[in-house]
Design an enzyme around this catalytic site. Structure first.
Site, PDB file in Angstrom:
ATOM      1  N   SER A  15      36.356  20.968  31.795  1.00  0.00           N
ATOM      2  CA  SER A  15      35.027  21.454  31.391  1.00  0.00           C
ATOM      3  C   SER A  15      33.891  20.553  31.889  1.00  0.00           C
ATOM      4  CB  SER A  15      34.942  21.579  29.871  1.00  0.00           C
ATOM      5  OG  SER A  15      33.617  21.914  29.510  1.00  0.00           O
ATOM      6  N   LYS A  66      37.175  32.876  23.123  1.00  0.00           N
ATOM      7  CA  LYS A  66      35.881  33.545  22.906  1.00  0.00           C
ATOM      8  C   LYS A  66      35.991  34.771  21.995  1.00  0.00           C
ATOM      9  CE  LYS A  66      33.722  32.048  27.229  1.00  0.00           C
ATOM     10  NZ  LYS A  66      32.962  32.460  28.424  1.00  0.00           N
ATOM     11  N   ALA A 127      35.810  44.719  35.743  1.00  0.00           N
ATOM     12  CA  ALA A 127      35.418  45.333  34.471  1.00  0.00           C
ATOM     13  C   ALA A 127      36.096  44.636  33.299  1.00  0.00           C
ATOM     14  CB  ALA A 127      35.759  46.822  34.481  1.00  0.00           C
ATOM     15  N   ALA A 130      34.231  39.202  31.660  1.00  0.00           N
ATOM     16  CA  ALA A 130      33.073  38.620  32.345  1.00  0.00           C
ATOM     17  C   ALA A 130      31.994  39.677  32.575  1.00  0.00           C
ATOM     18  CB  ALA A 130      33.515  38.002  33.668  1.00  0.00           C
ATOM     19  N   ASN A 150      35.933  48.951  39.713  1.00  0.00           N
ATOM     20  CA  ASN A 150      37.115  48.211  39.252  1.00  0.00           C
ATOM     21  C   ASN A 150      38.383  48.785  39.849  1.00  0.00           C
ATOM     22  OD1 ASN A 150      38.001  46.007  37.640  1.00  0.00           O
ATOM     23  ND2 ASN A 150      38.951  47.478  36.219  1.00  0.00           N
ATOM     24  N   THR A 152      41.139  49.174  38.356  1.00  0.00           N
ATOM     25  CA  THR A 152      41.581  50.187  37.384  1.00  0.00           C
ATOM     26  C   THR A 152      40.345  50.935  36.888  1.00  0.00           C
ATOM     27  OG1 THR A 152      43.190  48.516  36.698  1.00  0.00           O
ATOM     28  CG2 THR A 152      42.994  50.480  35.301  1.00  0.00           C
ATOM     29  N   ALA A 154      39.807  53.387  34.855  1.00  0.00           N
ATOM     30  CA  ALA A 154      39.693  53.698  33.422  1.00  0.00           C
ATOM     31  C   ALA A 154      39.054  52.555  32.642  1.00  0.00           C
ATOM     32  CB  ALA A 154      41.075  54.014  32.849  1.00  0.00           C
TER      33      ALA A 154
HETATM   34  P1  ATR Z   1      37.609  38.104  32.787  1.00  0.00           P
HETATM   35  O1  ATR Z   1      37.526  37.813  31.325  1.00  0.00           O
HETATM   36  O2  ATR Z   1      37.420  36.904  33.673  1.00  0.00           O
HETATM   37  O3  ATR Z   1      36.739  39.235  33.208  1.00  0.00           O
HETATM   38  P2  ATR Z   1      39.900  39.824  32.762  1.00  0.00           P
HETATM   39  O4  ATR Z   1      39.398  40.458  31.513  1.00  0.00           O
HETATM   40  O5  ATR Z   1      41.336  39.474  32.884  1.00  0.00           O
HETATM   41  O6  ATR Z   1      39.135  38.476  33.052  1.00  0.00           O
HETATM   42  O7  ATR Z   1      39.465  40.755  33.990  1.00  0.00           O
HETATM   43  C1  ATR Z   1      39.783  40.446  35.309  1.00  0.00           C
HETATM   44  C2  ATR Z   1      39.086  41.423  36.216  1.00  0.00           C
HETATM   45  O8  ATR Z   1      39.385  41.076  37.577  1.00  0.00           O
HETATM   46  C3  ATR Z   1      39.518  42.868  36.054  1.00  0.00           C
HETATM   47  O9  ATR Z   1      38.419  43.695  36.366  1.00  0.00           O
HETATM   48  C4  ATR Z   1      40.618  42.998  37.106  1.00  0.00           C
HETATM   49  O10 ATR Z   1      40.856  44.327  37.544  1.00  0.00           O
HETATM   50  P3  ATR Z   1      41.829  45.303  36.669  1.00  0.00           P
HETATM   51  O11 ATR Z   1      41.040  45.727  35.473  1.00  0.00           O
HETATM   52  O12 ATR Z   1      42.135  46.426  37.590  1.00  0.00           O
HETATM   53  O13 ATR Z   1      43.037  44.463  36.322  1.00  0.00           O
HETATM   54  C5  ATR Z   1      40.004  42.189  38.226  1.00  0.00           C
HETATM   55  N1  ATR Z   1      40.952  41.669  39.219  1.00  0.00           N
HETATM   56  C6  ATR Z   1      41.810  40.638  39.073  1.00  0.00           C
HETATM   57  N2  ATR Z   1      42.482  40.404  40.218  1.00  0.00           N
HETATM   58  C7  ATR Z   1      42.021  41.310  41.126  1.00  0.00           C
HETATM   59  C8  ATR Z   1      42.324  41.595  42.507  1.00  0.00           C
HETATM   60  N3  ATR Z   1      43.219  40.880  43.181  1.00  0.00           N
HETATM   61  N4  ATR Z   1      41.652  42.605  43.101  1.00  0.00           N
HETATM   62  C9  ATR Z   1      40.729  43.328  42.425  1.00  0.00           C
HETATM   63  N5  ATR Z   1      40.413  43.128  41.130  1.00  0.00           N
HETATM   64  C10 ATR Z   1      41.047  42.128  40.486  1.00  0.00           C
END
Ligand code: ATR
Length: 268
Positions: A15, A66, A127, A130, A150, A152, A154
């Site tokens: 951190s 969080k 999505a 963050a 995104n 995914t 949905a």
């Molecule tokens: P955070 O709290 O950092 O947002 P998270 O809730 O795990 O972490 O979300 C990760 C995000 O990165 C999601 O939007 C994920 O897409 P999916 O919802 O389809 O899983 C996206 N993500 C992670 N790795 C990815 C990759 N290699 N290509 C595209 N999207 C990715």
């Protein structure tokens, strides 16, 4: 008396928050100590209660706590309610108050990079948590349209269902990464990478047809194929360090009633 603060997480060693808050304190003349607190995965609530029982004034919360912090609070700011996550804790009249400064940190970081958010159009890729944390503050800052792309679809649609009613003046729309690839004329003022792709070393391929004026990568300190592509196109960009400093300044201002200047702590 020296005010006590801490950031709580697991892991916590990496951190940067203590050095930031000590730098803000030096600049503003606030007398404080800011520590790192490693909580066991099943011991978050106990650690928070002990910190405040010992006279602690404020805490920042980081991964993976969080959402637990959100559930623990007696009262929440509007932006924390919408984010469903809390990164800033303090006590008021014996109650535990939760706020979320991440989104305002991003807004301030974009402004510090010279961007005008009023009526801006933004593409956010990702999505997850963050993204959820930044939509309301971006809308409050005057952003007119946010498209959420995104992997995914949905998940992006669900996010919009949850948040659209809170941001009536900002038009939210969802698309899949495949749809983004096939979009003929995708044009935005700002594109933001809110995926965890760079954290896991994955490549995020931006379509050739996508045009933008500024690229913002929420992650920092990691190689980012997203930033590489902005550089290859000759477009201005920034990484998430300015957002990190921005969220810390917002928390510092809530706790101490004085706001350091973001520009004094980042290079733009
Ligand atoms: P955070 O709290 O950092 O947002 P998270 O809730 O795990 O972490 O979300 C990760 C995000 O990165 C999601 O939007 C994920 O897409 P999916 O919802 O389809 O899983 C996206 N993500 C992670 N790795 C990815 C990759 N290699 N290509 C595209 N999207 C990715």
């Amino acid at each position: 008396m020296t005010k006590q603060f801490a950031v709580i997480g697991n892991p916590i060693e990496h951190s940067r928050s203590p050095e930031l808050h000590h730098a803000f304190a030096e600049k503003t003349g606030v007398d404080l100590q800011y520590a790192k607190l490693l909580a066991p995965l099943d011991g978050f609530e106990q650690a928070v209660q002990a910190f405040f029982a010992d006279g602690g004034v404020g805490m920042n919360v980081t991964v993976p706590f969080k959402e637990q912090a959100f559930a623990l609070c007696d009262a929440l700011s509007e932006r924390a309610k919408i984010a469903k996550a809390v990164n800033t804790l303090y006590r008021q009249n014996g109650k535990l108050i939760g706020d979320n400064t991440d989104g305002q940190g991003l807004v301030d970081a974009l402004k510090a990079n010279g961007l005008d958010l009023n009526q801006a159009t933004i593409l956010i890729i990702g999505a997850g948590g963050a993204t959820r944390g930044v939509i309301y503050p971006l809308a409050q800052a005057g952003v007119a349209k946010i498209s959420i792309a995104n992997r995914t679809l949905a998940r992006a649609e669900q996010l919009i269902n949850d948040i659209q009613a809170h941001v009536p003046n900002c038009e939210l729309s969802a698309l899949s990464l495949d749809q983004l690839q096939n979009e003929a004329n995708a044009q935005f003022d700002i594109v933001i990478n809110a995926t965890s792709a760079s954290l896991s070393g994955d490549t995020l391929q931006l379509p050739e047809s996508l045009t933008f004026n500024f690229a913002y990568e929420m992650a920092y300190g990691k190689a980012s194929t997203f930033i590489d592509q902005a550089i290859a196109r000759g477009m201005p960009y920034a990484d998430g360090y300015s957002m990190l400093v921005g969220q810390a300044i917002e928390a510092f201002a809530i706790w101490n009633g004085v706001r350091p200047e973001l520009k004094d702590f980042i290079s733009v």
